[in-house]
Design a protein around this motif. Structure first.
Motif, PDB file in Angstrom:
ATOM      1  N   ASP A  78       0.857  -1.178   0.000  1.00  0.00           N
ATOM      2  CA  ASP A  78       0.000   0.000   0.000  1.00  0.00           C
ATOM      3  C   ASP A  78       0.896   1.232   0.000  1.00  0.00           C
ATOM      4  OD1 ASP A  78       0.886   0.468   2.620  1.00  0.00           O
ATOM      5  OD2 ASP A  78      -0.934  -0.303   3.555  1.00  0.00           O
ATOM      6  N   THR A  79       0.315   2.402  -0.034  1.00  0.00           N
ATOM      7  CA  THR A  79       1.109   3.623  -0.143  1.00  0.00           C
ATOM      8  C   THR A  79       1.807   3.997   1.169  1.00  0.00           C
ATOM      9  OG1 THR A  79      -0.953   4.856   0.187  1.00  0.00           O
ATOM     10  CG2 THR A  79      -0.138   4.635  -2.075  1.00  0.00           C
ATOM     11  N   ASN A  80       1.602   3.193   2.219  1.00  0.00           N
ATOM     12  CA  ASN A  80       2.347   3.372   3.464  1.00  0.00           C
ATOM     13  C   ASN A  80       3.554   2.438   3.514  1.00  0.00           C
ATOM     14  OD1 ASN A  80       0.633   5.340   4.685  1.00  0.00           O
ATOM     15  ND2 ASN A  80      -0.859   3.709   5.103  1.00  0.00           N
ATOM     16  N   GLY A  81       3.687   1.592   2.477  1.00  0.00           N
ATOM     17  CA  GLY A  81       4.832   0.683   2.422  1.00  0.00           C
ATOM     18  C   GLY A  81       4.595  -0.680   3.019  1.00  0.00           C
ATOM     19  N   VAL A  82       3.356  -0.995   3.387  1.00  0.00           N
ATOM     20  CA  VAL A  82       3.052  -2.304   3.971  1.00  0.00           C
ATOM     21  C   VAL A  82       2.813  -3.332   2.866  1.00  0.00           C
ATOM     22  CG1 VAL A  82       1.420  -3.593   5.406  1.00  0.00           C
ATOM     23  CG2 VAL A  82       2.076  -1.254   6.040  1.00  0.00           C
ATOM     24  N   MET A  83       3.488  -4.476   2.967  1.00  0.00           N
ATOM     25  CA  MET A  83       3.322  -5.536   1.975  1.00  0.00           C
ATOM     26  C   MET A  83       1.939  -6.166   2.120  1.00  0.00           C
ATOM     27  SD  MET A  83       4.960  -7.181  -0.508  1.00  0.00           S
ATOM     28  CE  MET A  83       6.752  -7.160  -0.226  1.00  0.00           C
ATOM     29  N   LEU A  84       1.210  -6.237   0.996  1.00  0.00           N
ATOM     30  CA  LEU A  84      -0.143  -6.789   0.997  1.00  0.00           C
ATOM     31  C   LEU A  84      -0.240  -8.132   0.287  1.00  0.00           C
ATOM     32  CD1 LEU A  84      -2.160  -3.545   0.160  1.00  0.00           C
ATOM     33  CD2 LEU A  84      -1.686  -4.517   2.421  1.00  0.00           C
ATOM     34  N   ALA A  85       0.674  -8.374  -0.651  1.00  0.00           N
ATOM     35  CA  ALA A  85       0.641  -9.630  -1.399  1.00  0.00           C
ATOM     36  C   ALA A  85       2.000  -9.879  -2.021  1.00  0.00           C
ATOM     37  CB  ALA A  85      -0.435  -9.582  -2.490  1.00  0.00           C
ATOM     38  N   SER A  86       2.343 -11.154  -2.196  1.00  0.00           N
ATOM     39  CA  SER A  86       3.591 -11.518  -2.872  1.00  0.00           C
ATOM     40  C   SER A  86       3.543 -12.975  -3.294  1.00  0.00           C
ATOM     41  CB  SER A  86       4.800 -11.299  -1.959  1.00  0.00           C
ATOM     42  OG  SER A  86       5.980 -11.802  -2.570  1.00  0.00           O
ATOM     43  N   GLY A  87       3.922 -13.209  -4.529  1.00  0.00           N
ATOM     44  CA  GLY A  87       3.989 -14.580  -5.027  1.00  0.00           C
ATOM     45  C   GLY A  87       5.365 -15.187  -4.882  1.00  0.00           C
ATOM     46  N   PHE A 144       6.643  -1.083 -11.832  1.00  0.00           N
ATOM     47  CA  PHE A 144       5.569  -0.928 -10.862  1.00  0.00           C
ATOM     48  C   PHE A 144       4.538   0.078 -11.375  1.00  0.00           C
ATOM     49  CE2 PHE A 144       8.812   2.188  -9.775  1.00  0.00           C
ATOM     50  CZ  PHE A 144       8.098   3.340  -9.475  1.00  0.00           C
ATOM     51  N   GLN A 145       3.326  -0.042 -10.850  1.00  0.00           N
ATOM     52  CA  GLN A 145       2.250   0.878 -11.225  1.00  0.00           C
ATOM     53  C   GLN A 145       1.323   1.078 -10.034  1.00  0.00           C
ATOM     54  OE1 GLN A 145       0.306  -0.035 -14.905  1.00  0.00           O
ATOM     55  NE2 GLN A 145      -1.320   1.479 -14.643  1.00  0.00           N
ATOM     56  N   ARG A 146       0.945   2.318  -9.811  1.00  0.00           N
ATOM     57  CA  ARG A 146       0.033   2.627  -8.714  1.00  0.00           C
ATOM     58  C   ARG A 146      -1.404   2.571  -9.193  1.00  0.00           C
ATOM     59  NH1 ARG A 146       0.165   7.861  -4.598  1.00  0.00           N
ATOM     60  NH2 ARG A 146      -1.898   7.500  -3.666  1.00  0.00           N
ATOM     61  N   ILE A 147      -2.232   1.875  -8.417  1.00  0.00           N
ATOM     62  CA  ILE A 147      -3.665   1.807  -8.677  1.00  0.00           C
ATOM     63  C   ILE A 147      -4.355   2.177  -7.364  1.00  0.00           C
ATOM     64  CG2 ILE A 147      -5.623   0.388  -9.407  1.00  0.00           C
ATOM     65  CD1 ILE A 147      -3.548   0.745 -11.576  1.00  0.00           C
ATOM     66  N   GLY A 148      -4.916   3.371  -7.296  1.00  0.00           N
ATOM     67  CA  GLY A 148      -5.506   3.830  -6.034  1.00  0.00           C
ATOM     68  C   GLY A 148      -4.418   3.966  -4.979  1.00  0.00           C
ATOM     69  N   ASP A 149      -4.622   3.300  -3.833  1.00  0.00           N
ATOM     70  CA  ASP A 149      -3.595   3.333  -2.788  1.00  0.00           C
ATOM     71  C   ASP A 149      -2.809   2.019  -2.744  1.00  0.00           C
ATOM     72  OD1 ASP A 149      -5.540   1.682  -1.809  1.00  0.00           O
ATOM     73  OD2 ASP A 149      -5.725   2.666   0.142  1.00  0.00           O
ATOM     74  N   ARG A 150      -2.784   1.343  -3.875  1.00  0.00           N
ATOM     75  CA  ARG A 150      -2.015   0.107  -4.011  1.00  0.00           C
ATOM     76  C   ARG A 150      -0.916   0.293  -5.066  1.00  0.00           C
ATOM     77  NH1 ARG A 150      -4.540  -0.683   0.271  1.00  0.00           N
ATOM     78  NH2 ARG A 150      -6.182  -2.268   0.480  1.00  0.00           N
ATOM     79  N   ILE A 151       0.215  -0.322  -4.835  1.00  0.00           N
ATOM     80  CA  ILE A 151       1.295  -0.306  -5.823  1.00  0.00           C
ATOM     81  C   ILE A 151       1.626  -1.739  -6.188  1.00  0.00           C
ATOM     82  CG2 ILE A 151       3.712   0.279  -6.253  1.00  0.00           C
ATOM     83  CD1 ILE A 151       3.329   2.697  -4.438  1.00  0.00           C
TER      84      ILE A 151
END
Length: 287
Positions: A78-87, A144-151
């Motif tokens: 997210d835009t705070n730098g918290v990892m939300l997903a990873s393969g 990378f690409q930003r979509i809303g508050d997700r990168i």
């Protein structure tokens, strides 16, 4: 007549060597271009899917499937730098602030990425990250690409350093030897003294004794006879390099050698220089 023949033969040999080098460099460039295209394609696919289903895609990105392609995988913060997903292996960071595991010099760059406007589209950056396959910290290129508050991002590793980086490392080692001979040799042999970068490393040979006095990846070679070194195909390496450096202050030599990053036997182009009584060399791999 003999002189003319030797000159013509030498020109043909040099031309053939140049063609081989150019071909290898073109192959390496083509290989990287394919990696780049594949990474960008995977990111585009992930972005399209996220735009369709939103955060439901995060679970899909975090498991093996269509969003994992070999060493390439999608990761999301997210835009705070918290990892939300990873393969990939960074799945262990989900829920954590990624900046907490970054080196200080990378933290600022990471914060700049987080500020990227959504209107910017696909962006790219380069950093160093541990390759989970070999455990080594290597250069990684990321789109990378930003979509809303997700990168959303996808990266690939760049194990082969460039000719420019090889020359820069040779310059660094040469200057260091001139200023502090013993300390520099110790740093090179230490493997963590700043003279080992990706697949680039320094080796130093005493021209008088013809023996290695330092080697950036293989300490077993130290004190062995460099003049007896041959490549895996039996082509002399040590003798021609020593003979060249006796006649001129700098030189270049092409041979085949094991790439410490890929583990494969590849073409290697070495830059060498005479510093005091030493032959100092750094080579880059070109596939």
């Amino acid at each position: 007549m003999s002189v003319v023949f030797q000159s013509a033969a030498w020109k043909k040999l040099v031309f053939a060597g140049c063609v081989c080098l150019w071909a290898c460099q073109a192959w390496a460039a083509g290989d990287e271009a394919q990696e780049s295209a594949a990474a960008k394609s995977l990111l585009t696919k992930a972005v399209a899917h996220y735009q369709q289903v939103g955060d439901k895609a995060l679970a899909e990105f975090s498991r093996q499937g269509e969003f994992v392609d070999g060493e390439r995988y999608v990761f999301v913060t997210d835009t705070n730098g918290v990892m939300l997903a990873s393969g990939g292996p960074s799945v262990v960071l989900i829920g954590r602030d990624v900046s907490s595991v970054l080196d200080p010099d990378l933290q600022k760059a990471f914060k700049d990425v987080l500020k990227t406007p959504e209107s910017a589209g696909i962006q790219q950056a380069e950093y160093r990250w541990q390759n989970w396959r070999d455990g080594k910290v290597e250069r990684k290129h990321v789109y990378f690409q930003r979509i809303g508050d997700r990168i959303l991002a996808v990266g690939y590793y760049l194990p082969r350093a460039s000719p420019e980086q090889a020359r820069a490392l040779l310059d660094k080692a040469s200057k260091a030897l001139e200023q502090d001979q013993d300390g520099t040799l110790e740093s090179i042999n230490n493997l963590k003294g700043g003279f080992l970068q990706d697949d680039l490393y320094v080796f130093v040979v005493d021209v008088g004794t013809k023996r290695y006095v330092a080697h950036g990846t293989n300490l077993r070679l130290v004190n062995t006879d460099f003049s007896k070194i041959k490549d895996p195909e039996g082509k002399p390496v040590g003798i021609p390099m020593l003979e060249m450096i006796k006649k001129q202050p700098e030189g270049e030599y092409e041979y085949r050698w094991r790439n410490p990053v890929t583990g494969k036997i590849e073409h290697k182009h070495a830059y060498m220089r005479k510093v005091g009584d030493f032959l100092v060399a750094v080579g880059y791999y070109n596939g």
